[in-house]
Motif scaffolding. Structure first.
Motif, PDB file in Angstrom:
ATOM      1  N   GLY A  45       0.808  -1.270   0.085  1.00 56.56           N
ATOM      2  CA  GLY A  45       0.023   0.311  -0.089  1.00 56.56           C
ATOM      3  C   GLY A  45       0.674   1.145  -0.193  1.00 56.56           C
ATOM      4  O   GLY A  45       2.041   1.122  -0.508  1.00 56.56           O
ATOM      5  N   TRP A  46       0.308   2.374   0.553  1.00 54.51           N
ATOM      6  CA  TRP A  46       1.204   3.567   0.708  1.00 54.51           C
ATOM      7  C   TRP A  46       1.191   3.884   2.155  1.00 54.51           C
ATOM      8  O   TRP A  46       0.321   3.807   2.871  1.00 54.51           O
ATOM      9  N   ARG A  47       2.622   4.353   2.336  1.00 53.38           N
ATOM     10  CA  ARG A  47       2.978   4.582   3.903  1.00 53.38           C
ATOM     11  C   ARG A  47       2.403   5.672   4.111  1.00 53.38           C
ATOM     12  O   ARG A  47       2.441   6.694   3.145  1.00 53.38           O
ATOM     13  N   ALA A  48       1.845   5.895   5.349  1.00 52.99           N
ATOM     14  CA  ALA A  48       1.172   7.280   5.738  1.00 52.99           C
ATOM     15  C   ALA A  48       1.366   7.351   6.942  1.00 52.99           C
ATOM     16  O   ALA A  48       1.329   6.642   8.130  1.00 52.99           O
ATOM     17  N   GLY A  90       1.470   4.109   9.675  1.00 57.64           N
ATOM     18  CA  GLY A  90       1.031   2.656   9.013  1.00 57.64           C
ATOM     19  C   GLY A  90       0.986   2.838   7.613  1.00 57.64           C
ATOM     20  O   GLY A  90       1.612   3.671   7.169  1.00 57.64           O
ATOM     21  N   GLU A  91       0.303   1.937   7.170  1.00 60.11           N
ATOM     22  CA  GLU A  91       0.180   1.771   5.695  1.00 60.11           C
ATOM     23  C   GLU A  91      -1.245   1.827   5.186  1.00 60.11           C
ATOM     24  O   GLU A  91      -2.283   1.231   5.993  1.00 60.11           O
ATOM     25  N   LEU A  92      -1.663   2.582   4.371  1.00 63.48           N
ATOM     26  CA  LEU A  92      -2.813   2.824   3.684  1.00 63.48           C
ATOM     27  C   LEU A  92      -3.102   1.548   2.544  1.00 63.48           C
ATOM     28  O   LEU A  92      -2.452   1.612   1.485  1.00 63.48           O
ATOM     29  N   ILE A  93      -4.165   0.710   2.666  1.00 69.91           N
ATOM     30  CA  ILE A  93      -4.345  -0.348   1.811  1.00 69.91           C
ATOM     31  C   ILE A  93      -5.763  -0.460   1.471  1.00 69.91           C
ATOM     32  O   ILE A  93      -6.605   0.326   1.958  1.00 69.91           O
ATOM     33  N   VAL A  94      -6.208  -1.002   0.179  1.00 69.81           N
ATOM     34  CA  VAL A  94      -7.606  -1.341  -0.239  1.00 69.81           C
ATOM     35  C   VAL A  94      -7.704  -2.671  -0.271  1.00 69.81           C
ATOM     36  O   VAL A  94      -6.870  -3.168  -1.047  1.00 69.81           O
ATOM     37  N   LEU A  95      -8.587  -3.338   0.140  1.00 70.86           N
ATOM     38  CA  LEU A  95      -9.015  -4.804   0.316  1.00 70.86           C
ATOM     39  C   LEU A  95     -10.077  -5.051  -0.812  1.00 70.86           C
ATOM     40  O   LEU A  95     -10.972  -4.322  -0.896  1.00 70.86           O
ATOM     41  N   PHE A 102      -3.630  -2.636  -5.064  1.00 70.82           N
ATOM     42  CA  PHE A 102      -2.948  -1.295  -5.221  1.00 70.82           C
ATOM     43  C   PHE A 102      -3.526  -0.459  -6.361  1.00 70.82           C
ATOM     44  O   PHE A 102      -3.473   0.830  -6.223  1.00 70.82           O
ATOM     45  N   ALA A 103      -4.252  -1.000  -7.490  1.00 73.45           N
ATOM     46  CA  ALA A 103      -4.806  -0.156  -8.514  1.00 73.45           C
ATOM     47  C   ALA A 103      -5.742   0.567  -8.043  1.00 73.45           C
ATOM     48  O   ALA A 103      -6.117   1.848  -8.215  1.00 73.45           O
ATOM     49  N   GLN A 104      -6.673   0.231  -7.034  1.00 70.20           N
ATOM     50  CA  GLN A 104      -7.861   0.818  -6.358  1.00 70.20           C
ATOM     51  C   GLN A 104      -7.256   1.815  -5.539  1.00 70.20           C
ATOM     52  O   GLN A 104      -7.896   2.932  -5.438  1.00 70.20           O
ATOM     53  N   LEU A 105      -6.201   1.759  -4.923  1.00 68.20           N
ATOM     54  CA  LEU A 105      -5.498   2.651  -4.094  1.00 68.20           C
ATOM     55  C   LEU A 105      -5.131   3.889  -5.083  1.00 68.20           C
ATOM     56  O   LEU A 105      -5.212   5.046  -4.461  1.00 68.20           O
ATOM     57  N   GLN A 106      -4.508   3.584  -5.947  1.00 63.52           N
ATOM     58  CA  GLN A 106      -3.938   4.494  -7.061  1.00 63.52           C
ATOM     59  C   GLN A 106      -5.221   5.249  -7.632  1.00 63.52           C
ATOM     60  O   GLN A 106      -4.985   6.577  -7.906  1.00 63.52           O
ATOM     61  N   ARG A 107      -6.272   4.748  -7.799  1.00 53.92           N
ATOM     62  CA  ARG A 107      -7.585   5.505  -8.166  1.00 53.92           C
ATOM     63  C   ARG A 107      -7.903   6.542  -7.215  1.00 53.92           C
ATOM     64  O   ARG A 107      -8.691   7.710  -7.833  1.00 53.92           O
TER      65      ARG A 107
END
Length: 356
Positions: A45-48, A90-95, A102-107
């Motif tokens: 995911g993305w670190r945040a 932490g890490e932002l993720i989309v399940l 990861f593609a949904q995260l980028q959207r």
């Protein structure tokens, strides 16, 4: 970026002032062992870093950018569950279907007016693994990781499911189970290893990360540089319709590898009578094919006759039928036909089914 500190209100201690450089992990070739080591899944995911301010929540990316507007679902959850003054890492993720996407995260970045709908349909999760400041703003960077972890556990007690404490273990058998089963089931990339007695050091690579990797084959469809002196390889695989699809790019080749490959590569063949060449990929490669978020640009390259099979070493970050990170070239496989290379499967069939 450095962990700037300022005085709070009268009588209060120092507070963290954004941006804060997150503590980082150095890559290793195997999971480390030793006393006081604990291990956590490496999420895709993305670190945040989340700052719970008195008037709201601010999400900062690893590079110091403001991610707040892209994650209204997460800021709402943090604001409701976490008291002002706390700083979380932490890490932002989309399940989707129990697996990271990861593609949904980028959207989230390109959704525009559809952002709120996207957040409802594909909600994000914030997987937390560290606490930099307590509610009230007390900075705890110098506390041991085990103490910060305990305070984080207490802070997240009763928090909504979108705020999740990452698993942690000192048991090597548990780590092996994560790498064997979780990589496929949930999409984790590997494990991060930390000293339970260590302090939080912003910007320093004081942790260690091991990425799960696989060895497989692909077909060379192009190169950067030249055919006689290739710098990187552009790789592909056939789909079920027999079309060679672009799947990723290698790290730069060393001089020995360049010389080896130069003797095996050929230009794209011209069509009889017409004199034109036909290649399944556009020239240059479109920016969207690179999989990069920051200022992607078209990639000029040299098209080659797709007849050479190579063995590569890749990690498991594979989405939209492409390796998101660069892969490592190992060797050519002159013993293999291009039709022996595993086919690309549909997204619903999964990546690992096509590794052969």
């Amino acid at each position: 970026m450095s962990p700037a500190r300022s005085r709070g209100q009268a009588g209060a201690g120092p507070v963290l002032r954004r941006p804060v450089a997150p503590m980082l992990a150095a890559p290793v070739d195997e999971v480390p062992e030793g006393p006081d080591l604990v291990h956590e899944p490496k999420w895709d995911g993305w670190r945040a870093i989340a700052f719970r301010d008195a008037d709201g929540v601010y999400l900062q990316s690893r590079a110091g950018r403001n991610l707040t507007t892209y994650f209204p679902d997460i800021t709402r959850a943090v604001r409701a569950a976490i008291a002002p003054g706390a700083v979380l890492d932490g890490e932002l993720i989309v399940l989707q279907g129990g697996r990271t996407n990861f593609a949904q995260l980028q959207r989230r970045v390109t959704a525009g007016r559809d952002l709120l709908r996207l957040a409802r349909e594909c909600p994000a999760h914030y997987v937390l693994f560290d606490l930099l400041a307590n509610p009230g703003g007390q900075v705890i960077l110098n506390r041991e990781l085990s103490q910060r972890r305990y305070r984080l556990e207490q802070l997240l007690a009763g928090a909504p499911a979108q705020l999740t404490l990452t698993p942690q273990t000192a048991d090597s058998r548990q780590v092996a189970d994560w790498l064997t089963h979780w990589t496929v089931a949930t999409g984790i990339e590997g494990v991060v290893s930390k000293q339970s007695t260590s302090r939080y050091e912003p910007g320093r690579r004081g942790w260690r990360k091991y990425r799960t990797r696989i060895t497989t084959e692909a077909i060379i469809g192009g190169v950067t540089g030249s055919i006689r002196d290739p710098d990187t390889l552009l790789l592909g695989r056939f789909d079920r319709r027999g079309t060679l699809r672009y799947t990723g790019r290698t790290h730069p080749l060393n001089p020995t590898q360049r010389a080896e490959l130069a003797a095996m590569l050929s230009p794209v063949r011209a069509l009889p009578r017409h004199g034109a060449t036909v290649h399944p990929w556009p020239q240059p490669l479109p920016p969207s094919w690179s999989g990069q978020l920051d200022r992607p640009e078209p990639l000029p390259y040299v098209q080659v006759d797709p007849t050479t099979v190579v063995e590569i070493d890749a990690d498991v970050a594979f989405e939209h039928q492409r390796w998101r990170h660069r892969v490592r070239y190992i060797r050519t496989r002159p013993d293999m036909s291009i039709y022996d290379v595993p086919l690309l499967l549909g997204e619903e069939e999964g990546y690992f089914g096509g590794l052969g």
